[in-house]
Motif scaffolding. Structure first.
Motif, PDB file in Angstrom:
ATOM      1  N   ASN A 430       0.569 -34.719  -6.434  1.00  0.00           N
ATOM      2  CA  ASN A 430       1.395 -35.829  -5.936  1.00  0.00           C
ATOM      3  C   ASN A 430       0.571 -36.894  -5.228  1.00  0.00           C
ATOM      4  OD1 ASN A 430       3.883 -34.664  -6.805  1.00  0.00           O
ATOM      5  ND2 ASN A 430       3.743 -33.236  -5.077  1.00  0.00           N
ATOM      6  N   LYS A 431      -0.696 -36.640  -5.094  1.00  0.00           N
ATOM      7  CA  LYS A 431      -1.597 -37.586  -4.440  1.00  0.00           C
ATOM      8  C   LYS A 431      -2.308 -38.408  -5.509  1.00  0.00           C
ATOM      9  CE  LYS A 431      -5.479 -37.649  -1.160  1.00  0.00           C
ATOM     10  NZ  LYS A 431      -6.401 -36.794  -0.359  1.00  0.00           N
ATOM     11  N   SER A 432      -2.430 -39.681  -5.273  1.00  0.00           N
ATOM     12  CA  SER A 432      -3.087 -40.545  -6.243  1.00  0.00           C
ATOM     13  C   SER A 432      -4.590 -40.253  -6.254  1.00  0.00           C
ATOM     14  CB  SER A 432      -2.843 -42.016  -5.900  1.00  0.00           C
ATOM     15  OG  SER A 432      -3.484 -42.849  -6.832  1.00  0.00           O
ATOM     16  N   SER A 456       1.633 -39.032 -14.057  1.00  0.00           N
ATOM     17  CA  SER A 456       1.014 -40.351 -13.918  1.00  0.00           C
ATOM     18  C   SER A 456       0.239 -40.576 -12.619  1.00  0.00           C
ATOM     19  CB  SER A 456       2.106 -41.432 -14.038  1.00  0.00           C
ATOM     20  OG  SER A 456       3.094 -41.248 -13.025  1.00  0.00           O
ATOM     21  N   ASN A 457       0.412 -39.716 -11.637  1.00  0.00           N
ATOM     22  CA  ASN A 457      -0.286 -39.936 -10.365  1.00  0.00           C
ATOM     23  C   ASN A 457      -1.793 -39.763 -10.485  1.00  0.00           C
ATOM     24  OD1 ASN A 457       1.834 -40.635  -8.715  1.00  0.00           O
ATOM     25  ND2 ASN A 457       2.295 -38.536  -8.109  1.00  0.00           N
TER      26      ASN A 457
END
Length: 756
Positions: A430-432, A456-457
């Motif tokens: 969930n972290k870019s 997509s992240n």
């Protein structure tokens, strides 16, 4: 005048043939109401000598069994000639076509065989299984040594159940697998085909695999599964120098206590239909000419009643390779007398038997002995009554959704977390993040598989950089270092948040060594090429470095172990291996695999397995840190586990009692996770030198955060037996230590006594 004689002679032949077929010994071998033994004894007397010998030979489909562009069977003249009098079996028919096409081909092939030998004897179609069925279009599982890392026999049984079903649906009947060999020398190119270094673990895995592939034996006759051929009997994984075809020197005591048990369990517990003899010799006696081994141990001691098949051309090799027979004919007789029932591939061995009987009629009794075993196998498999595949069932049963899901499940339980410094894993999906997937073991679909897990992240760049070898099939050559490729990957790592390096080895750096100059063994076990340099340079960028280790032999990963922030050891996983690895990297599942082998620091430490004699550990080596890099049974988790309250139901055991062992295991971490609880026993004093410790039981459990479970094992007198001074099994009174823990080197312990 000669033409006038033809009709009466032919009429007499047809009359005799017809009567014999229907009433040999008063019974008809086609009568399914008879017992298998009765059917065998009804058929055998009908057969000519040449027909009997044909039931002792297997040829490979590559000599002339294929299909045309319309899927129709095409047979070479050579194959047609062989099939006129029947055949024991054919190896790998249809292996390069999809399952439906193979099933159609094999139905047509079987029909041809049945209709073109006098007695309608069907053939055995034979495959192998190293990543699932070794044929096109089947579910691809991880290799056996990866499965062993799961420490989950029930999972392995389910995996081989799929193998048995998929193989039978494509028209196969026997599998020259699994391997019951112990593999303790990583120089050996076939290491990944077996289940590791330990006797107990290998025994559990082999029996699970055989029961799975044979459908608990019941699947054989009802047409849903295939028969197993446990191999290579015996000691094949212990070739000197790790070099295929080299001599094998194993003490009689080690054979009995460590090498034989997986094979004995394959026979007695799993009821394997077949056994394959070992390529090698055994303490100077060629295995294919060893009646004490193939008849004495296997049949007289263990009661094996299946068939024994040679390894490729190995009966003939008693003459021209082993040089223990004076002639090809002498080699054939040696193999026959030793107990080899089927000759695999050779044209210069059992093919000579009909002529040999003319000068030595007693040989036919041995031929009959072998033919009985082959025919019995065919009757067990139901081939006389139901020889064909139901084609509409093939598409539904091969690569079923449940089978593909099982391949992924098996991967997830087989990945081993070797290192996780500062808890760099799991990564947060969930972290870019930008992640660089780098290194020679990156595949074309690696990036896509990672993307399917994270969405997509996470942004990925991927670069293989260089190959390890030129990919030559026979003897691959190492490639020169490519500084530009290394520099490119270093720059990609600099521009990423995390670097995931795919390192280790591939199918070219560890493989079977054949005749004709095909090499697969190695003199060293360091990672080949510029892999150490690659990780050193990427580590110098300051970015977190995660290593995904792919390999088919144990590697002395000293530099990788030092430089990586985290290491996931994946061995050789299924077709979904990179997807499963990504799921673990991003924390969907906590890794739960354990090492099925010891990881040495140097090839110079060999032999080096955890259960060596205690005296082997008394001295180390100059200029080398003591011990392995990682010990047998080792494997970390995203959780942590606390072992406590180790109790014995009694501090004493007798030859007629048992002790219950209990231990409390608590998940003290923050995630649900599986743990393999391992029990080892050490015999403190013995009349002969004893192993430092031996795995005797394990249990894989799952715990939620904060949850505790009590795990119980039983210590039985059988566990404490060993081969004593007089080369007989003994139970010796004295002190024993039981060690329960998370690996062979990390455990809590207590003591008990054996009293007589």
């Amino acid at each position: 005048m000669k033409k006038l004689l033809i009709l009466p002679i032919l009429a007499i032949y047809v009359l005799v043939h017809s009567c014999a077929e229907s009433s040999s010994n008063g019974k008809d071998y086609k009568d399914a109401s008879l017992s298998i033994d009765e059917r065998v004894e009804a058929l055998l007397p009908l057969m000519s000598l040449e027909e009997k010998v044909a039931q002792m030979r297997i040829f490979h489909a590559n000599i002339g069994v294929k299909s045309d562009e319309n899927g129709k069977l095409i047979l070479s003249e050579r194959v047609v000639k062989k099939l006129k009098i029947g055949i024991a079996g054919i190896k790998n028919p249809g292996e390069h076509i999809d399952a439906v096409a193979a099933a159609k081909l094999n139905n047509e092939l079987q029909k041809y065989i049945i209709e073109n030998n006098r007695w309608g004897i069907p053939a055995l179609f034979v495959t192998e299984s190293y990543n699932g069925v070794d044929a096109e279009g089947c579910t691809k599982f991880g290799r056996p040594i990866a499965s062993a890392a799961s420490f989950n026999p029930e999972l392995v049984k389910r995996q081989w159940d799929v193998v048995g079903r998929e193989a039978r649906l494509r028209g196969m009947h026997m599998c020259h697998s699994p391997e019951a060999d112990l593999v303790r020398d990583p120089r050996f190119g076939r290491m990944s085909e077996a289940f590791g270094e330990d006797t107990y673990l290998t025994t559990q895995m082999v029996t699970s695999a055989i029961k799975g592939v044979q459908g608990d034996y019941e699947g054989l006759g009802n047409g849903t599964h295939i028969g197993a051929v446990a191999k290579h009997f015996a000691g094949y994984g212990q070739v000197l120098g790790g070099s295929n075809f080299a001599a094998i020197e194993i003490s009689e005591r080690t054979l009995i206590d460590e090498i034989y048990p997986p094979f004995e369990a394959a026979v007695k517990d799993a009821q394997t239909l077949g056994v394959m003899a070992s390529h090698g010799d055994l303490n100077g006696i060629a295995s294919h000419g060893n009646p004490a081994l193939l008849t004495g141990v296997l049949r007289d001691d263990w009661g094996f009643n299946g068939y024994v098949v040679s390894d490729s051309n190995d009966i003939a090799r008693l003459y021209y390779f082993m040089k223990v027979a004076e002639s090809p004919e002498a080699a054939a007789l040696m193999g026959l007398e030793a107990g080899i029932d089927i000759d695999l591939y050779a044209e210069d061995s059992y093919a000579y038997l009909p002529e040999m009987v003319k000068t030595n009629p007693e040989i036919e009794k041995l031929i009959d002995r072998s033919v009985r075993r082959v025919l019995r196998t065919k009757f067990i498999l139901g081939l006389f009554d139901n020889p064909y595949i139901d084609i509409p069932e093939v598409e539904k049963g091969v690569r079923a959704a449940s089978s593909l899901a099982l391949a992924k499940e098996s991967d997830l339980e087989s990945v081993i977390l070797l290192k996780n410094e500062n808890e760099v894993l799991p990564l947060n999906k969930n972290k870019s993040l930008k992640i660089a997937l780098l290194g020679p073991l990156v595949k074309e679909n690696t990036k896509a598989m990672f993307e399917s897990v994270t969405g997509s992240n996470i942004k990925y760049v991927a670069e293989k950089g260089f190959n390890l070898t030129d990919g030559s099939k026979g003897a691959p050559n190492l490639l020169e270092k490519d500084p530009k490729a290394i520099a490119k990957m270093v720059n990609m790592a600099k521009g990423a948040d995390v670097a995931i390096l795919f390192l280790g080895g591939d199918e070219h750096t560890s493989k079977e060594a054949f005749f004709n100059k095909a090499l697969g063994d190695r003199a060293t076990i360091d990672p080949v090429g510029a892999q150490d340099e690659l990780i050193e340079k990427i580590k110098a960028t300051g970015k977190p470095v995660i290593v995904v280790l792919k390999h088919r032999r144990t590697l002395s990963i000293n530099v990788i172990a030092e430089k990586a922030d985290a290491i996931l050891d994946t061995w050789d996983l299924s077709e979904f291996g990179d997807e499963s690895t990504a799921r673990i990297i991003f924390g969907e599942v906590s890794p739960s695999g354990k090492l099925p082998v010891t990881v040495p620091r140097s090839i110079g430490q060999m032999p080096f397995h955890y259960s060596m004699k205690e005296i082997n550990y008394k001295k180390g080596y100059l200029f080398l840190e003591d011990g392995p890099i990682y010990s047998f049974g080792y494997g970390l988790s995203y959780a942590s586990f606390e072992y406590s309250d180790l109790k014995l139901s009694s501090n004493e055991i007798t030859p007629y009692s048992e002790i219950e062992v209990s231990v409390t295991v608590k998940n003290t971490g923050k995630v649900k996770a599986k743990e393999v609880v391992q029990m080892y026993i050490k015999d403190e004093i013995g009349s002969v030198t004893r192993p430092d410790k031996e795995l005797k039981a394990f249990d894989k459990i799952e715990l939620n955060p904060g949850e505790a479970k009590t795990v119980t094992f039983k210590i039985t007198p059988k566990m404490l037996e060993f081969t004593g001074l007089q080369m007989t099994k003994v139970l010796e009174a004295g002190d024993y230590t039981v060690k329960v823990g998370t690996s062979s080197s990390t455990h809590i312990e207590t003591a008990f006594k054996l009293k007589k």
